[in-house]
Design a protein around this motif. Structure first.
Motif, PDB file in Angstrom:
ATOM      1  N   ALA A  62       0.853  -1.194   0.000  1.00  0.00           N
ATOM      2  CA  ALA A  62       0.000   0.000   0.000  1.00  0.00           C
ATOM      3  C   ALA A  62       0.885   1.238   0.000  1.00  0.00           C
ATOM      4  CB  ALA A  62      -0.912   0.001   1.215  1.00  0.00           C
ATOM      5  N   ASN A  63       0.543   2.197  -0.857  1.00  0.00           N
ATOM      6  CA  ASN A  63       1.282   3.460  -0.943  1.00  0.00           C
ATOM      7  C   ASN A  63       0.340   4.638  -0.793  1.00  0.00           C
ATOM      8  OD1 ASN A  63       3.163   1.621  -2.992  1.00  0.00           O
ATOM      9  ND2 ASN A  63       4.311   3.059  -1.738  1.00  0.00           N
ATOM     10  N   LEU A  72       4.561   7.257   1.164  1.00  0.00           N
ATOM     11  CA  LEU A  72       4.705   6.370   2.303  1.00  0.00           C
ATOM     12  C   LEU A  72       4.326   4.962   1.858  1.00  0.00           C
ATOM     13  CD1 LEU A  72       3.080   8.549   5.107  1.00  0.00           C
ATOM     14  CD2 LEU A  72       5.525   8.247   4.637  1.00  0.00           C
ATOM     15  N   GLU A  73       5.004   3.952   2.400  1.00  0.00           N
ATOM     16  CA  GLU A  73       4.777   2.587   1.935  1.00  0.00           C
ATOM     17  C   GLU A  73       4.686   1.612   3.096  1.00  0.00           C
ATOM     18  OE1 GLU A  73       6.457   0.992  -1.812  1.00  0.00           O
ATOM     19  OE2 GLU A  73       7.685  -0.249  -0.488  1.00  0.00           O
ATOM     20  N   VAL A  74       3.698   0.714   3.011  1.00  0.00           N
ATOM     21  CA  VAL A  74       3.573  -0.415   3.925  1.00  0.00           C
ATOM     22  C   VAL A  74       3.408  -1.662   3.066  1.00  0.00           C
ATOM     23  CG1 VAL A  74       2.259  -1.499   5.779  1.00  0.00           C
ATOM     24  CG2 VAL A  74       2.496   0.993   5.722  1.00  0.00           C
ATOM     25  N   ALA A  75       4.205  -2.692   3.346  1.00  0.00           N
ATOM     26  CA  ALA A  75       4.149  -3.926   2.554  1.00  0.00           C
ATOM     27  C   ALA A  75       4.021  -5.131   3.474  1.00  0.00           C
ATOM     28  CB  ALA A  75       5.388  -4.063   1.675  1.00  0.00           C
ATOM     29  N   MET A  76       3.239  -6.110   3.036  1.00  0.00           N
ATOM     30  CA  MET A  76       3.136  -7.389   3.721  1.00  0.00           C
ATOM     31  C   MET A  76       3.476  -8.478   2.711  1.00  0.00           C
ATOM     32  SD  MET A  76       1.480 -10.416   4.350  1.00  0.00           S
ATOM     33  CE  MET A  76      -0.195 -10.309   3.729  1.00  0.00           C
ATOM     34  N   ILE A  77       4.481  -9.284   3.038  1.00  0.00           N
ATOM     35  CA  ILE A  77       4.939 -10.337   2.138  1.00  0.00           C
ATOM     36  C   ILE A  77       4.857 -11.673   2.870  1.00  0.00           C
ATOM     37  CG2 ILE A  77       6.871 -11.228   0.776  1.00  0.00           C
ATOM     38  CD1 ILE A  77       7.919  -8.324   0.628  1.00  0.00           C
ATOM     39  N   THR A 102       6.969  -4.600   6.064  1.00  0.00           N
ATOM     40  CA  THR A 102       7.896  -3.495   5.795  1.00  0.00           C
ATOM     41  C   THR A 102       7.171  -2.159   5.902  1.00  0.00           C
ATOM     42  OG1 THR A 102       9.283  -4.799   4.304  1.00  0.00           O
ATOM     43  CG2 THR A 102       9.383  -2.431   4.059  1.00  0.00           C
ATOM     44  N   MET A 103       7.815  -1.200   6.549  1.00  0.00           N
ATOM     45  CA  MET A 103       7.328   0.185   6.588  1.00  0.00           C
ATOM     46  C   MET A 103       8.463   1.079   6.115  1.00  0.00           C
ATOM     47  SD  MET A 103       5.198   0.225  10.192  1.00  0.00           S
ATOM     48  CE  MET A 103       4.483   1.833   9.785  1.00  0.00           C
TER      49      MET A 103
END
Length: 210
Positions: A62-63, A72-77, A102-103
């Motif tokens: 998500a950006n 701004l970025e939040v990632a779920m892997i 990740t943030m």
């Protein structure tokens, strides 16, 4: 052969049609990207008599744009992980499934190319599995696969391949550098994803440019 050539021409025409638009970040835009995710551990494969396996998972990113040059970025892997550790010229390889969060921040160099840097935390799912060992029973060392949580840095580069209205096709390469590796351990990972980015919310100025 004729069928193969016509298929190639169709794909090239489709990419050319979809590539007519480019995403440009604007304050207030919110995008989400879903991708399959392929990853490998950065370790010397010759030590285990096998190449580092290519493992498959998926990623959600998500950006939220802060302006024309950043987000701004939040990632779920979700990604199975493999860890390599060597002591006294003996090697052990262990695997574990993990959720990697990740943030960070993404910088846009053009509508087609961007890079991001983030801090990640990774959480284990299930129990570790010994994939390869040269140790006698009861003498093996453990790896970060036994850790409930690990931390590190993510560096990623992304390129837009095609676009149509609010949808983009993007490819991203990512390198995850562990800050909590054990002594003599190889636990850094690199990965690749190709997925769909969708503009959920656009600013008053809009998020797609011709």
């Amino acid at each position: 052969m004729a069928h193969y050539k016509s298929s190639v021409v169709f794909i090239l025409l489709l990419i050319n049609t979809l590539s007519g638009n480019a995403y440009t970040p604007k304050s207030g835009n919110i995008t989400g990207t879903f991708s399959p995710y392929w990853s490998k551990t950065d370790y010397p494969s010759s030590k285990t008599q096998n190449y580092s396996p290519l493992l498959t998972g998926f990623s959600l990113v998500a950006n939220g744009d802060t302006g024309p040059w950043g987000s701004l970025e939040v990632a779920m892997i979700y990604a199975p992980r493999v860890y390599f550790r060597e002591e006294n010229n003996l090697a052990q390889l262990e695997s574990i499934e993990r959720v990697h969060i990740t943030m960070g921040y993404r910088w846009w160099f053009s509508p087609y190319f961007s890079t991001s840097l983030g801090l990640f935390s990774s959480y284990s799912l299930g129990d570790p599995v010994v994939e390869f060992t040269q140790y006698a029973p009861g003498t093996a060392v453990d790896t970060s696969a036994t850790d409930t949580t690990e931390y590190g840095l993510d560096l990623a580069v992304q390129s837009q391949l095609a676009s149509y209205e609010k949808f983009d096709v993007v490819a991203e390469a990512r390198y995850s550098y562990s800050l909590t590796s054990k002594e003599n351990e190889k636990s850094n990972h690199y990965g690749l994803s190709i997925g769909i980015r969708y503009l959920f919310q656009g600013s008053d100025e809009g998020g797609i440019i011709p």
